[in-house]
Design a protein around this motif. Structure first.
Motif, PDB file in Angstrom:
ATOM      1  N   ALA A   1       0.856  -1.100   0.078  1.00  0.00           N
ATOM      2  CA  ALA A   1      -0.331  -0.073  -0.043  1.00  0.00           C
ATOM      3  C   ALA A   1       0.788   0.834   0.192  1.00  0.00           C
ATOM      4  CB  ALA A   1      -1.118   0.388   1.028  1.00  0.00           C
ATOM      5  N   ILE A   2       0.717   1.623  -0.791  1.00  0.00           N
ATOM      6  CA  ILE A   2       1.099   3.395  -1.325  1.00  0.00           C
ATOM      7  C   ILE A   2       1.045   3.474  -2.481  1.00  0.00           C
ATOM      8  CG2 ILE A   2       3.087   2.340  -3.361  1.00  0.00           C
ATOM      9  CD1 ILE A   2       5.184   3.876  -1.406  1.00  0.00           C
ATOM     10  N   ASN A   3       1.252   5.307  -2.121  1.00  0.00           N
ATOM     11  CA  ASN A   3      -0.012   6.699  -2.273  1.00  0.00           C
ATOM     12  C   ASN A   3       1.635   6.694  -4.075  1.00  0.00           C
ATOM     13  OD1 ASN A   3      -0.775   9.004  -3.578  1.00  0.00           O
ATOM     14  ND2 ASN A   3      -0.981  10.031  -2.549  1.00  0.00           N
ATOM     15  N   ALA A   4       1.490   5.446  -5.596  1.00  0.00           N
ATOM     16  CA  ALA A   4       1.902   5.709  -6.337  1.00  0.00           C
ATOM     17  C   ALA A   4       1.981   7.010  -6.259  1.00  0.00           C
ATOM     18  CB  ALA A   4       1.668   4.367  -6.904  1.00  0.00           C
ATOM     19  N   SER A   5       1.185   8.404  -6.640  1.00  0.00           N
ATOM     20  CA  SER A   5       1.166   8.953  -7.280  1.00  0.00           C
ATOM     21  C   SER A   5       2.837  10.060  -7.777  1.00  0.00           C
ATOM     22  CB  SER A   5      -0.535  10.147  -6.854  1.00  0.00           C
ATOM     23  OG  SER A   5      -0.693  10.295  -6.175  1.00  0.00           O
TER      24      SER A   5
ATOM     25  N   MET B   1      -1.265  -3.790  -5.941  1.00  0.00           N
ATOM     26  CA  MET B   1      -1.178  -2.120  -4.743  1.00  0.00           C
ATOM     27  C   MET B   1      -2.694  -2.313  -4.467  1.00  0.00           C
ATOM     28  SD  MET B   1       0.069   1.265  -5.994  1.00  0.00           S
ATOM     29  CE  MET B   1      -1.770   1.788  -5.888  1.00  0.00           C
ATOM     30  N   ARG B   2      -2.886  -2.220  -3.186  1.00  0.00           N
ATOM     31  CA  ARG B   2      -4.307  -1.202  -2.931  1.00  0.00           C
ATOM     32  C   ARG B   2      -4.154  -0.290  -1.787  1.00  0.00           C
ATOM     33  NH1 ARG B   2      -5.616  -4.847  -5.502  1.00  0.00           N
ATOM     34  NH2 ARG B   2      -6.124  -7.023  -4.452  1.00  0.00           N
ATOM     35  N   TRP B   3      -4.527   0.916  -1.578  1.00  0.00           N
ATOM     36  CA  TRP B   3      -4.163   1.815  -1.652  1.00  0.00           C
ATOM     37  C   TRP B   3      -5.960   2.603  -1.042  1.00  0.00           C
ATOM     38  CZ3 TRP B   3      -0.659   4.307   1.445  1.00  0.00           C
ATOM     39  CH2 TRP B   3      -0.915   5.637   1.641  1.00  0.00           C
ATOM     40  N   VAL B   4      -6.193   2.737   0.753  1.00  0.00           N
ATOM     41  CA  VAL B   4      -7.867   3.332   0.637  1.00  0.00           C
ATOM     42  C   VAL B   4      -6.956   4.879   0.802  1.00  0.00           C
ATOM     43  CG1 VAL B   4      -9.313   3.115   2.344  1.00  0.00           C
ATOM     44  CG2 VAL B   4      -8.156   0.862   1.239  1.00  0.00           C
ATOM     45  N   ALA B   5      -6.542   5.126   1.523  1.00  0.00           N
ATOM     46  CA  ALA B   5      -6.127   6.759   1.796  1.00  0.00           C
ATOM     47  C   ALA B   5      -6.232   7.410   3.124  1.00  0.00           C
ATOM     48  CB  ALA B   5      -6.408   7.814   0.425  1.00  0.00           C
ATOM     49  N   SER B   6      -6.654   5.790   3.849  1.00  0.00           N
ATOM     50  CA  SER B   6      -6.989   6.324   5.036  1.00  0.00           C
ATOM     51  C   SER B   6      -6.005   5.193   6.572  1.00  0.00           C
ATOM     52  CB  SER B   6      -9.088   5.624   5.500  1.00  0.00           C
ATOM     53  OG  SER B   6      -8.847   5.815   6.758  1.00  0.00           O
ATOM     54  N   MET B   7      -5.491   6.180   6.638  1.00  0.00           N
ATOM     55  CA  MET B   7      -4.353   4.976   7.246  1.00  0.00           C
ATOM     56  C   MET B   7      -4.946   3.937   8.579  1.00  0.00           C
ATOM     57  SD  MET B   7      -2.006   5.501  10.000  1.00  0.00           S
ATOM     58  CE  MET B   7      -0.506   5.078   9.984  1.00  0.00           C
ATOM     59  N   VAL B   8      -6.072   4.444   9.002  1.00  0.00           N
ATOM     60  CA  VAL B   8      -7.125   2.803   9.613  1.00  0.00           C
ATOM     61  C   VAL B   8      -7.498   2.111   8.879  1.00  0.00           C
ATOM     62  CG1 VAL B   8      -8.882   2.320  10.602  1.00  0.00           C
ATOM     63  CG2 VAL B   8      -7.564   4.099  11.218  1.00  0.00           C
ATOM     64  N   ALA B   9      -7.864   1.790   7.614  1.00  0.00           N
ATOM     65  CA  ALA B   9      -8.384   0.925   6.273  1.00  0.00           C
ATOM     66  C   ALA B   9      -6.749   0.264   6.067  1.00  0.00           C
ATOM     67  CB  ALA B   9      -9.726   1.185   5.715  1.00  0.00           C
ATOM     68  N   ASP B  10      -6.130   0.760   5.804  1.00  0.00           N
ATOM     69  CA  ASP B  10      -5.475   0.583   4.895  1.00  0.00           C
ATOM     70  C   ASP B  10      -4.468  -0.527   6.276  1.00  0.00           C
ATOM     71  OD1 ASP B  10      -4.649   1.057   2.463  1.00  0.00           O
ATOM     72  OD2 ASP B  10      -4.230   3.158   2.774  1.00  0.00           O
ATOM     73  N   VAL B  11      -3.932  -0.123   7.275  1.00  0.00           N
ATOM     74  CA  VAL B  11      -3.401  -0.748   9.070  1.00  0.00           C
ATOM     75  C   VAL B  11      -4.103  -2.129   9.170  1.00  0.00           C
ATOM     76  CG1 VAL B  11      -2.208  -0.734  10.816  1.00  0.00           C
ATOM     77  CG2 VAL B  11      -1.904   0.507   9.091  1.00  0.00           C
ATOM     78  N   HIS B  12      -5.959  -2.164   8.738  1.00  0.00           N
ATOM     79  CA  HIS B  12      -6.322  -2.754   9.319  1.00  0.00           C
ATOM     80  C   HIS B  12      -6.702  -4.423   8.608  1.00  0.00           C
ATOM     81  CE1 HIS B  12      -9.743  -5.021  11.636  1.00  0.00           C
ATOM     82  NE2 HIS B  12     -10.292  -5.378  10.742  1.00  0.00           N
ATOM     83  N   ARG B  13      -6.723  -4.483   6.891  1.00  0.00           N
ATOM     84  CA  ARG B  13      -6.058  -5.120   5.471  1.00  0.00           C
ATOM     85  C   ARG B  13      -4.677  -6.024   6.177  1.00  0.00           C
ATOM     86  NH1 ARG B  13      -5.770  -1.714   2.025  1.00  0.00           N
ATOM     87  NH2 ARG B  13      -4.107  -1.758   1.594  1.00  0.00           N
ATOM     88  N   ILE B  14      -3.421  -4.765   6.832  1.00  0.00           N
ATOM     89  CA  ILE B  14      -2.033  -5.126   7.236  1.00  0.00           C
ATOM     90  C   ILE B  14      -2.958  -7.070   8.119  1.00  0.00           C
ATOM     91  CG2 ILE B  14      -0.286  -5.102   7.833  1.00  0.00           C
ATOM     92  CD1 ILE B  14      -0.137  -2.666   5.533  1.00  0.00           C
TER      93      ILE B  14
END
Length: 333
Positions: free
Chosen positions: A205-209, A239-252
């Motif tokens: 998960a990373i902001n590829a832009s 690659m997965r990127w929600v741009a909501s840290m909580v959602a990204d960390v919960h997926r991990i």
């Protein structure tokens, strides 16, 4: 099967000597505030809580109406219980003092009241992150310096995820435990005991832009992942990127992976993108307690000595082998 509530879980932790009555009360009060925030989030446009508040927070970012509402809910819920010496919020510049007519306690509470709030208007998961520190002995009046403790000093950390269901994920230093809000009963039920970060992963998960602004170690690492089976890693990554840290960390926490908001040329003058005290430290504690790793790319996040309340740092966390690889690339220079 017997359903264990958050309160029962915390009482068991207290009996085992991992918490005390004040810390238990603190966590229960935060959980009640989270339930109130969840109600506001779930109503959305029906409650008129979407859109901009017309104000900026301490970082100069436009506040959403729900940022302000969530912040007030947490402050008001925790002022009167007698378990806190002071609070600090990502949304407010100064330390929030406990009103003089309420008793003070031995803990400090820090929180990001609504992480990922830029997603709220498009109905994507957002969350709340919190961290608990001990109030230093011998200090009469709480000040900013009281909060400037490394993340390794945290006594508890957690987050709430407001998604299809509302989840509370918590650690008091004895593993990571997840609770699901039973909306009909109004209580958090223990549903995810001893959550662990899966070792093997094929997600990042990373902001590829921001790729053109990344440092060479991050560019090297992400390029290897993108090369997939034909590259040095020998397997494909998604690659997965929600741009909501909580959602990204919960997926991990659930599926494994690595989350990166690294140092880049856009945020170098600020020291990074994410806030050390409100986001990086509590998430690092949770990830480490779940068997993962969390670094800035150059050092363990929980070892960083804070210099100011709203300090920012780079964040790389998740499955240990992946975090160690990226960190090694940074240290090799």
């Amino acid at each position: 099967m017997r359903r264990v509530t958050l309160t029962q879980f915390l009482i068991e932790q207290q009996r085992a000597g991992r918490t005390n009555p004040d810390l238990r009360l603190l966590i229960e009060v935060v959980a009640r505030a989270i339930k109130a925030i969840a109600v506001n989030v779930s109503k959305g446009a029906l409650a008129g809580v979407l859109g901009e508040a017309g104000t900026d927070n301490v970082q100069g970012e436009a506040q959403k109406k729900l940022d302000v509402i969530a912040n007030e809910i947490l402050l008001q819920a925790n002022e009167w219980g007698g378990h806190l010496a002071a609070m600090a919020s990502e949304e407010v510049e100064e330390v929030h003092q406990i009103p003089f007519d309420y008793p003070k306690g031995g803990y400090l509470l820090l929180f990001d009241p609504l992480d990922g709030s830029s997603n709220i208007d498009v109905n994507i998961s957002v969350g709340t992150i919190f961290s608990v520190l001990r109030f230093p002995e011998g200090v009469k009046e709480p000040n900013e310096g009281c909060f400037l403790q490394p993340g390794s000093e945290q006594v508890a950390a957690g987050y709430a995820l407001y998604g299809p269901s509302t989840l509370l994920v918590l650690t008091v230093g004895n593993g990571v435990h997840g609770f699901t809000l039973d909306r009909e009963m109004g209580s958090f039920v223990y549903t995810h005991p001893f959550m662990t970060v899966p070792v093997d992963t094929q997600e990042f998960a990373i902001n590829a832009s921001n790729a053109r602004f990344w440092e060479p170690p991050v560019q090297r690492y992400v390029t290897e992942l993108q090369e997939g089976k034909t590259g040095p890693r020998g397997k494909d990554f998604n690659m997965r990127w929600v741009a909501s840290m909580v959602a990204d960390v919960h997926r991990i926490l659930t599926r494994g992976g690595i989350f990166m908001y690294p140092m880049d040329e856009k945020c170098r003058d600020k020291g990074g993108k994410l806030r050390l005290m409100y986001e990086a430290n509590p998430m690092a504690m949770i990830i480490e307690q779940a068997g993962g790793a969390a670094t800035t790319g150059r050092q363990r996040i929980l070892d960083v000595q804070p210099e100011k309340l709203h300090q920012r740092v780079p964040v790389i966390l998740g499955s240990t082998s992946e975090v160690e690889r990226v960190t090694r690339y940074h240290l090799e220079g």
